[in-house]
Design a protein around this motif. Structure first.
Motif, short mmCIF file in Angstrom:
data_model
loop_
_atom_site.label_atom_id
_atom_site.label_comp_id
_atom_site.label_asym_id
_atom_site.label_seq_id
_atom_site.Cartn_x
_atom_site.Cartn_y
_atom_site.Cartn_z
N LEU A 79 73.75 50.27 -17.15
CA LEU A 79 74.44 49.77 -18.35
C LEU A 79 75.92 49.64 -18.00
O LEU A 79 76.54 50.57 -17.50
N VAL A 80 76.51 48.46 -18.25
CA VAL A 80 77.92 48.23 -17.92
C VAL A 80 78.64 47.79 -19.18
O VAL A 80 78.19 46.89 -19.89
N ARG A 81 79.79 48.47 -19.46
CA ARG A 81 80.65 47.99 -20.54
C ARG A 81 81.74 47.16 -19.88
O ARG A 81 82.68 47.70 -19.28
N TYR A 103 77.82 50.39 -10.44
CA TYR A 103 78.89 49.49 -10.86
C TYR A 103 80.16 49.86 -10.12
O TYR A 103 80.54 51.04 -10.08
N GLN A 104 80.82 48.85 -9.53
CA GLN A 104 82.08 49.07 -8.82
C GLN A 104 83.21 48.62 -9.73
O GLN A 104 83.40 47.42 -9.96
N ILE A 110 78.43 44.63 -9.09
CA ILE A 110 77.38 45.62 -8.88
C ILE A 110 77.11 45.70 -7.39
O ILE A 110 76.97 44.67 -6.71
N TRP A 111 77.04 46.95 -6.90
CA TRP A 111 76.96 47.15 -5.45
C TRP A 111 75.80 48.09 -5.13
O TRP A 111 75.54 49.05 -5.84
N ASN A 116 74.64 47.38 1.45
CA ASN A 116 75.84 46.61 1.13
C ASN A 116 75.54 45.30 0.42
O ASN A 116 76.22 44.30 0.65
N GLY A 117 74.52 45.27 -0.43
CA GLY A 117 74.28 44.08 -1.24
C GLY A 117 75.16 44.11 -2.48
O GLY A 117 75.43 45.18 -3.02
N THR A 118 75.66 42.95 -2.91
CA THR A 118 76.46 42.92 -4.15
C THR A 118 75.91 41.86 -5.09
O THR A 118 75.33 40.85 -4.66
#
Lengths: 152, 353
Positions: A79-81, A103-104, A110-111, A116-118
């Motif tokens: 979940l990202v705000r 989440y970065q 998103i990492w 190392n996929g983003t």
């Protein structure tokens, strides 16, 4: 002598039949011993209550530009705000090899730490090995509660 | 190059690197004497076969079993009800355990009645007795693992009995239980005993036992030199017969497991009263019933202790049989007959009362 030759042929034929019967019987009984074993090895399906909607906590618990992992059934969800009003949610399972993504905040993406996929904030792959975008989930705000559900 | 020659070359190559022909030569020379009691020779092999069955089904059960108080019972129930043929594998494991101990007893008594423990086979006898003890240990520790009501109380009683032994008793009971009482720690320990410690010791002892049998050859009744008796080769003659016996034993096992699947009972509850009619497995029943009969105090000695001392004395006489039996053949046979009668009668009484 011809008579002896004939009887020898007969007994050899009999022997072949008997050894096929014996061998076949042994093979069939071995199959019957190991059939249950093979079936036993196969794990029965464990019924998981299929989840369509989970509560992901209170609005004020997550700062703008931050993310957290929540349980969605038996799988993790991210979940990202994104900012004060915009929320996003994805399946947190990386499409590459099943690691759990994060989440970065600094790069606002998103990492996945494993290879190392983003992914961008729509779930699309922006670099690295993941072959498919992340599955996006729907986010609703009910009062001060954040609710994640499967997209219709 | 013809196929047969190629094959011979390949075998030579293998022999040069592994020396496997030495094993083949050993097998070639092994013989089994033929006489009225030849049939008794099969029981050691049947016991070995059942140990193999236990190893195989035990490994399978470990795929689903979870050794914790919270999950043990439910995991066995899952295995019995949801896993395909889970009931069969568990029932075979339980039935095979019982047949194994029964065959080991037959094997032991046949050795006693034919006086096969005599010089130079004393160590074969001692390793066999130790193996029987280990098998009883397997039975005792494995009984607790499903964590049901019956096994919980059987373990309480069993470890309590160990605790009444003089001097080392309390320490031994604590070591067995992993604490003062039967609980989560006991289950962990019994699991460790059952799947790691006892199997490792058993492998070593079985190896020694079988090696000693090879070393001395088959014992013959009355000490008649084996060369004066008719013989058959072990490979393939005796071995094929043994295989057929194993086939029959497997059929018996499958039938017992299918017609009388092993029950699971109720989950253990440490705060429930002991259920009525509680009793240990049949191979501990004679001792169990004897202890029931002894009054709580005999003169100044506690009843339990007196019983244990009696068992200890009898066990010592039995274990040391090869060392005191020389020229006392009738006494030894008498002791064996007494032991069989005692075990049979008290097991029966323990079962019906």
């Amino acid at each position: 002598m011809p008579a002896t030759d004939a009887s020898r042929t007969v007994s050899r034929d009999r022997r072949t039949v008997v050894s096929w019967l014996l061998g076949g019987g042994v093979a069939a009984s071995l199959a019957s011993f190991f059939y249950p074993v093979v079936r036993f090895l196969n794990p029965p399906p464990v019924s998981e209550a299929s989840v369509n909607e989970v509560s992901a906590g209170k609005v004020q618990d997550l700062k703008p530009n931050s993310g957290k992992i929540v349980k969605f059934g038996n799988k993790p969800a991210l979940l990202v705000r994104v900012n004060d009003t915009e929320w996003k949610a994805f399946s947190a399972v990386c499409t590459h090899l099943n690691c759990t993504v994060q989440y970065q905040e600094a790069r606002r993406e998103i990492w996945c730490a494993c290879h190392n996929g983003t992914y961008d904030m729509s779930g699309r792959v922006t670099s690295g090995p993941p072959p498919k975008p992340l599955e996006e989930l729907a986010v609703k705000i009910r009062g001060d509660e954040v609710v994640i559900s499967r997209q219709a | 190059m013809p196929a047969t020659e190629r094959k011979a070359n390949a075998l030579d190559w293998l022999d040069e690197r592994t020396g496997w022909r030495m094993v083949r030569d050993l097998m070639d020379h092994k013989v089994v004497p033929i006489h009225a009691g030849t049939a008794w020779y099969y029981f050691g092999g049947i016991t070995l076969f059942l140990i193999g069955v236990q190893l195989f089904t035990g490994i399978l059960l470990l795929l689903y079993y979870r050794p914790t108080v919270a999950e043990a019972f439910d995991s066995v129930r899952f295995l019995m009800t949801r896993v395909e043929f889970g009931w069969l594998i568990r029932s075979i494991h339980s039935w095979s355990a019982n047949l194994l101990i029964f065959c080991a007893f037959i094997h032991m008594f046949s050795v006693v009645f034919t006086h096969a423990y005599r010089r130079p086979r004393e160590l074969t006898w001692l390793s066999g007795i130790a193996l029987l003890g280990l098998m009883l240990g397997f039975g005792f520790s494995g009984y607790l693992l499903p964590w049901n009501q019956i096994s919980y109380f059987a373990t309480k009683v069993g470890t309590d009995m160990a605790g009444t032994m003089p001097v080392a008793g309390p320490t031994l009971a604590r070591l067995l239980r992993g604490g003062e009482d039967v609980g989560a720690a006991t289950l962990t320990r019994f699991f460790d005993f059952h799947v790691i410690i006892l199997p490792l010791i058993s492998f070593a002892l079985i190896g020694l036992h079988v090696l000693l049998v090879q070393q001395h050859g088959m014992s013959t009744p009355g000490g008649i030199p084996a060369t004066r008796l008719a013989q058959m080769k072990f490979f393939p003659n005796f071995f094929l017969r043994e295989l057929m016996v194993w086939y029959g034993v497997l059929a018996v096992l499958g039938t017992l497991a299918a017609i009388f699947p092993w029950e699971l009972g109720e989950k253990a509850d440490p705060f429930a009263s002991a259920p009525a009619g509680i009793r240990p497995e049949w191979y501990f029943l004679a001792e169990f019933y004897t202890l029931k009969l002894i009054p709580s105090h005999v003169w100044i000695i506690e009843g339990e202790l007196l019983g244990l001392l009696g068992f200890g004395l009898l066990a010592a006489v039995w274990v040391l049989l090869p060392f005191w039996e020389v020229n006392r053949t009738k006494v030894a046979t008498g002791v064996a007959v007494f032991l069989i009668c005692y075990l049979a009668v008290f097991t029966f009484l323990g079962y019906v009362k």
